[in-house]
Design a protein around this motif. Structure first.
Motif, mmCIF file in Angstrom:
data_model
loop_
_atom_site.group_PDB
_atom_site.id
_atom_site.type_symbol
_atom_site.label_atom_id
_atom_site.label_comp_id
_atom_site.label_asym_id
_atom_site.label_seq_id
_atom_site.Cartn_x
_atom_site.Cartn_y
_atom_site.Cartn_z
ATOM 1 N N ASP A 54 27.743 -9.162 -3.562
ATOM 2 C CA ASP A 54 29.072 -9.583 -3.140
ATOM 3 C C ASP A 54 30.142 -9.036 -4.070
ATOM 4 O OD1 ASP A 54 29.255 -11.167 -0.816
ATOM 5 O OD2 ASP A 54 28.353 -12.862 -1.846
ATOM 6 N N ALA A 66 28.325 -11.686 1.683
ATOM 7 C CA ALA A 66 27.471 -10.604 2.169
ATOM 8 C C ALA A 66 26.194 -10.447 1.370
ATOM 9 C CB ALA A 66 28.247 -9.279 2.172
ATOM 10 N N SER A 261 33.698 -9.529 6.641
ATOM 11 C CA SER A 261 34.862 -9.878 5.832
ATOM 12 C C SER A 261 36.164 -9.617 6.584
ATOM 13 C CB SER A 261 34.851 -9.088 4.524
ATOM 14 O OG SER A 261 35.961 -9.417 3.721
ATOM 15 N N ASN A 295 28.125 -11.077 6.757
ATOM 16 C CA ASN A 295 28.340 -12.305 6.002
ATOM 17 C C ASN A 295 27.844 -13.476 6.844
ATOM 18 O OD1 ASN A 295 29.387 -14.645 4.801
ATOM 19 N ND2 ASN A 295 31.197 -13.588 4.039
#
Length: 327
Positions: A54, A66, A261, A295
């Motif tokens: 991440d 993620a 994201s 994610n």
């Protein structure tokens, strides 16, 4: 002498589990063919390695989560049905800890190089899009590139990821690659499909032009643009001997891939993205694929995980079918 394949990772792979409808190849699914024991040197029909990170997203001020992408991509792929028996290795995960992205990149590069040198297609399960630079390090250090193979990089993405930041992040990997190639006296062959104009500043477009980047915008990749997309894809395949396909799942529309994201307001339809992936895989050229930006905390009904897994499935089955037909 041991003939096992040594792949440097931080954590060993866990056995894959999924739906089981009965014995025999008529009921074959991915979890039936994936081994976590590298008890032979390869080649494999698929070699997986995870990149639990991440840190690049954090540095890029994105929404974190993620690092759990590799786990969810494996889970989504495990129960997908296979049309024929393949051989597959899961080598485990490289994990970025203590905000040390740079060290994680080096370890991922070592893992990718080892797997690619086993003459296997490599699938890197991310992680934020900083994964792409670690993948590149492995390609750069692989035997096929060191011996003169031309590297070609295609990014399926709404973003160029050519930011010139002080610290590497999920927004910088392809500029890092370009600078790495310059240090070796080469020009990066970098191409992008799905770029969104509202998601990239004019400075980024100018940076892309200065680097000679070929690209198709998201509005040029519709279902009525198939011939143009095919021509773009075929030119990419022809431009390299070793192919790096980087899939940022935010290239897909937000309805298909909400768990990223930066969800796409427009995006490129799944039918087009899957067609591009299959066309590249069918070339049979040495191939490394990374899948980025899943994610799980932001996903809805595992849509994004399933989309990413389906693309991986299509790449590997298309490649196997093409190689088998040409044998």
């Amino acid at each position: 002498m041991s003939t096992s394949l040594a792949v440097p990772v931080d954590s060993a792979a866990q056995p894959w589990r999924g739906r089981d409808d009965g014995p025999g190849d008529a009921h074959l699914r991915w979890h039936h063919v994936v081994t976590t024991e590298a008890d032979r040197p390869g080649p494999w029909d698929a070699a997986f390695v995870g990149f639990r990170s991440d840190e690049g997203v954090r540095r890029n001020k994105g929404r974190q989560g993620a690092a759990n992408g590799p786990r969810e991509l494996r889970a989504a792929l495990a129960s997908m049905a296979l049309p024929t028996r393949l051989t597959a290795l899961d080598a485990g995960d490289v994990q970025v800890a203590d905000e040390d992205l740079e060290s994680g990149h080096r370890r991922l590069g070592d893992a990718v190089a080892a797997l690619l040198d086993s003459d296997s297609p490599v699938i890197v399960l991310g992680g934020g899009h900083e994964v792409a630079y670690g993948t590149y390090l492995g390609l750069r250090d692989s035997a096929v590139v060191r011996s003169g193979g031309r590297l070609a990089v295609l990014n399926l993405d709404a973003h160029f990821d050519l930011r010139d930041d002080v610290r590497p992040s999920s927004g910088t990997p392809f500029l890092q690659m370009a600078r790495g190639e310059e240090e070796l006296g080469r020009r990066l062959n970098y191409q992008v499909l799905g770029v969104s104009q509202p998601s990239n500043t004019e400075h980024l477009f100018r940076t892309a032009d200065s680097l000679g980047v070929r690209y198709l915008r998201d509005i040029e990749c519709g279902l009525l643009d198939v011939a143009e997309v095919d021509a773009f894809t075929d030119a990419f395949v022809d431009s390299g001997d070793v192919l790096h396909l980087s899939i940022d799942l935010d290239v897909l529309p937000a309805a298909v891939a909400p768990g990223v994201s930066a969800p796409a307001a427009h995006g490129v339809q799944m039918e087009i993205v899957e067609r591009v992936c299959a066309r590249i895989a069918a070339s049979g050229k040495p191939l490394v694929v990374d899948v980025a930006e899943l994610n799980p905390d932001l996903d809805v009904d595992h849509r994004t995980a399933r989309a990413g897994a389906r693309l991986v499935h299509r790449i590997l089955t298309s490649r196997h079918a093409a190689l088998t037909a040409g044998a």
